[in-house]
Design an enzyme around this catalytic site. Structure first.
Site, PDB file in Angstrom:
ATOM      1  N   CYS A 185       0.825  -1.210   0.000  1.00 39.10           N
ATOM      2  CA  CYS A 185       0.000   0.000   0.000  1.00 39.10           C
ATOM      3  C   CYS A 185       0.856   1.255   0.000  1.00 39.10           C
ATOM      4  CB  CYS A 185      -0.945  -0.003   1.194  1.00 39.10           C
ATOM      5  SG  CYS A 185      -0.106  -0.081   2.791  1.00 39.10           S
ATOM      6  N   HIS A 435      -1.701   1.214   7.352  1.00 39.56           N
ATOM      7  CA  HIS A 435      -2.148   1.211   5.962  1.00 39.56           C
ATOM      8  C   HIS A 435      -2.015   2.613   5.385  1.00 39.56           C
ATOM      9  CE1 HIS A 435      -4.327   0.105   2.380  1.00 39.56           C
ATOM     10  NE2 HIS A 435      -5.213   1.059   2.596  1.00 39.56           N
TER      11      HIS A 435
END
EC number: 3.4.19.12
Length: 695
Positions: A185, A435
């Site tokens: 990510c 994330h």
């Protein structure tokens, strides 16, 4: 060590204005942050194919913001759900069933936890909608409790006319999403910002690729790879793509980067821009006025003032973005003010003017501004045990004037005003866990949220309420991405129509859009450059290729394009067959053009000389050349199949063994010793190679 003193002067370098910046108006300054927090599903790192934890749903308050989750021992942690009521549901980037229902190629066993559900939630029952946490796969897990009653509480509020509810509009005008390949990510969020950076696209359009490139690595070209990535992301099919080029070459950017390991997005950004600068160091390779160095690279001026004789020495420092402290500030302007503040050095230094060892003061100011200014907000600090995250909201303006932080006025009256067009956000409590996602502004009032493969429309106020990590500002006068996107679409469609029908291998896809558009070509170790700068030595087997055609021959000869267009260079780089074909995988384009044909499961390479490239410039010549090469390949195949020739022509076989094969029953299974000698003879005379090896 630099220390700020209240009694030091406001500036030691000549400036066009006061160090104190003008007040910068921001949107919703008085609005509560709690009312703007987006749906943060989880701060614990977990696998995205887990169902939502129902134990936490009963305690959710849609009008409150949860605190960062506590740190647990080990990797596993329970899901901490943060949610609130949203003014309007986000528009999910959904795909039709007949458009993208193709299995995803699993590249590693480490990707078992990657989310296999790529469809929108609108096709599922209301009470059984899956939930995917906003975290990267790789470590930890959420609780796996299924409870229909609890799940029903999280259903969206139904209107009085539920049966006539309008379906959300599809997302258009932006690039495609990116698949999370396993803790990738950080890479996806940065590349989404690159894809929507208009000055970068313009510089790539004017770049002339040379062999070898200036990257310092003959197997990987950064400029070629990013051009290919942007071209693939802007295809009209809008299927998410998998950035294998960069994911499999993370070690090229930094030896500390490892696949399937969470890395810092800012560290990757700096490493990538450094390689991009090296690759584009030759300004003659750019046909236009904008080079890759002009996009992100600026310059700082550092001034040292002697406290004894007031002598000021000046030095210039190259800068690719600014890293700003945010622990004692609450706005971007105050962070820039702190960055350019005069600081007194603790250590005494010798003055070049008075030759005395005296105290000195230091100040940093902006001297040359880039086309795109990047600001890194330092949200992680070392507390002595680990890297601690700073949970603090910093107000960011949509527009900012950098003139108050400069030494003097820019040459040629270059604008010092910038507008925000992209940012990267980090969820989680550590640099190694959490994330990353990105937000892109394609038009003055249009924002999209890129969360790996998911692309949704989002409100501007919601974006400004996020705890941003990296900010991207474009200079005033830079065109918006939406206008560039509209100009490029006809050229993208033209490149699809001009793709050679023989540029792909036989496949069972029948022209359907892949759910995973991959531009990765084989292993990446010790391989020659392919068309996008990615190394490829070992040729894939036939079943590894994806195709739209039923032809049995793969043609990847290089040819030069006869016409140039403002946008065509990106869409048609160097050769027609080198352009990205939707729902297909690119074949390698090495330093020598390689013709490959498929016979059974083997590949037979025919190496062409570089001076033959011009012979394929026209379609007729290209077809004639292909036929000649096919005949040559058949002759070569016959000469390389000794088992189809008389056995008497095979040398180095013992007389007894030769008699056994020549005069005996050929259908009879030979002895192990005879089989061994025959294999040695075949290997001596030549046999079809299983893998293509290029030195």
């Amino acid at each position: 060590m630099l220390m700020a003193k209240p009694d030091v002067p406001s500036s030691i370098l000549p400036r066009s204005s006061s160090i104190l910046p003008n007040s910068i108006e921001t949107l919703d300054e008085n609005e509560s942050i709690e009312a703007q927090v987006n749906n943060v599903q989880s701060l614990a790192l977990s696998s995205p194919n887990r169902d939502r934890s129902d134990d936490d749903d009963n305690n959710n308050n849609h009008d409150s913001v949860s605190i960062p989750p506590p740190i647990y021992d080990g990797y596993s942690s329970s899901s901490s759900d943060e949610s609130q009521s949203v003014p309007s549901p986000p528009i999910n980037l959904d795909h039709d069933d007949d458009e993208c229902q193709i299995p995803i190629r699993n590249t590693s066993q480490a990707l078992d936890d990657i989310d296999d559900d790529i469809w929108g939630d609108d096709d599922l029952p209301e009470t059984r909608r899956p939930w995917t946490p906003n975290v990267s796969p790789g470590f930890g897990s959420d609780d796996d409790d299924d409870n229909d009653d609890d799940n029903s509480k999280n259903e969206p509020r139904k209107s009085l006319f539920y049966g006539f509810r309008q379906e959300p509009e599809p997302v258009t005008g932006v690039g495609a999403g990116l698949w999370n390949l396993g803790n990738s990510c950080f890479l996806n969020s940065v590349f989404q910002c690159f894809t929507h950076t208009v000055p970068l696209i313009e510089s790539l359009l004017s770049f002339r690729y040379e062999v070898p490139c200036h990257c310092g690595n003959e197997f990987f070209c950064v400029i070629r790879a990013i051009r290919y990535h942007i071209e693939a992301a802007l295809r009209p099919e809008r299927c998410p793509i998998a950035p294998y080029f960069f994911f499999d070459n993370l070690n090229y950017f930094s030896p500390d980067f490892q696949r399937y390991q969470q890395e810092d997005a800012h560290e990757f950004l700096q490493a990538f821009l450094e390689k991009l600068e090296i690759c584009g160091s030759d300004r003659t390779s750019f046909r236009g006025d904008i080079t890759s160095q002009d996009v992100f690279s600026g310059r700082l001026i550092s001034g040292l003032r002697c406290c004894n004789c007031d002598y000021v020495s000046e030095t210039y420092e190259k800068s690719v973005g600014l890293s700003l402290e945010i622990e004692d500030v609450d706005t971007l302007g105050s962070a820039l003010e702190s960055f350019t503040r005069v600081e007194k050095l603790d250590e005494q230094l010798t003055c070049d003017n008075c030759n005395e060892k005296v105290s000195k003061e230091k100040q940093l100011l902006l001297d040359k501004l880039p086309l795109v200014a990047t600001f890194h907000l330092k949200r992680f600090k070392n507390n002595g045990l680990y890297m601690e995250k700073i949970y603090k909201h910093v107000k960011i303006p949509l527009e900012i004037d950098l003139q108050p932080y400069m030494r003097n006025i820019q040459e040629n009256e270059v604008s010092t005003k910038y507008h925000l067009y992209a940012l990267v956000e980090h969820f989680g409590y550590s640099v190694a866990y959490g994330h990353y996602s990105s937000y892109v502004r394609s038009a003055p009032k249009i924002w999209h949220h890129f969360d790996d493969s998911k692309v949704t429309r989002i409100d501007e106020d919601m974006v400004l309420s996020q705890d941003s990590y990296i900010l991207f500002y474009a200079r005033e006068g830079t065109r918006w991405f939406s206008s560039v996107y509209e100009e490029m679409q006809p050229l993208v469609e033209a490149s699809l129509l001009n793709s050679s029908p023989k540029s792909v291998l036989d496949s069972s896809t029948n022209g359907e859009c892949l759910s995973e558009i991959s531009y990765e070509n084989g292993d990446k170790a010790s391989k020659p450059c392919d068309s996008a700068g990615v190394c490829n030595q070992h040729v894939k087997t036939k079943e590894d290729f994806v195709s739209l055609s039923n032809d049995d021959v793969f043609l990847s000869a290089e040819s030069s394009s006869g016409e140039e267009s403002p946008m065509g260079e990106l869409l048609d780089p160097l050769d027609p067959d080198d352009s990205y074909s939707p729902c297909t995988e690119k074949e390698s384009d090495s330093c020598l053009a390689i013709e490959r044909a498929t016979i059974r499961d083997d590949f037979f390479p025919l190496l062409l000389d570089q001076n033959q490239e011009s012979s394929t410039s026209s379609p007729k010549l290209q077809e004639r050349t292909f036929e000649m090469q096919l005949l040559q390949m058949e002759e070569t195949t016959k000469s390389q199949e000794p088992w189809k020739q008389p056995l008497s022509s095979i040398s180095n076989i013992a007389d007894s063994m030769e008699a056994e094969f020549v005069y005996g029953d050929l259908m009879k299974k030979p002895s192990p010793r005879a089989r061994e000698l025959l294999d040695q003879a075949i290997s001596t005379n030549g046999s079809p190679p299983k893998k293509l090896k290029t030195t």
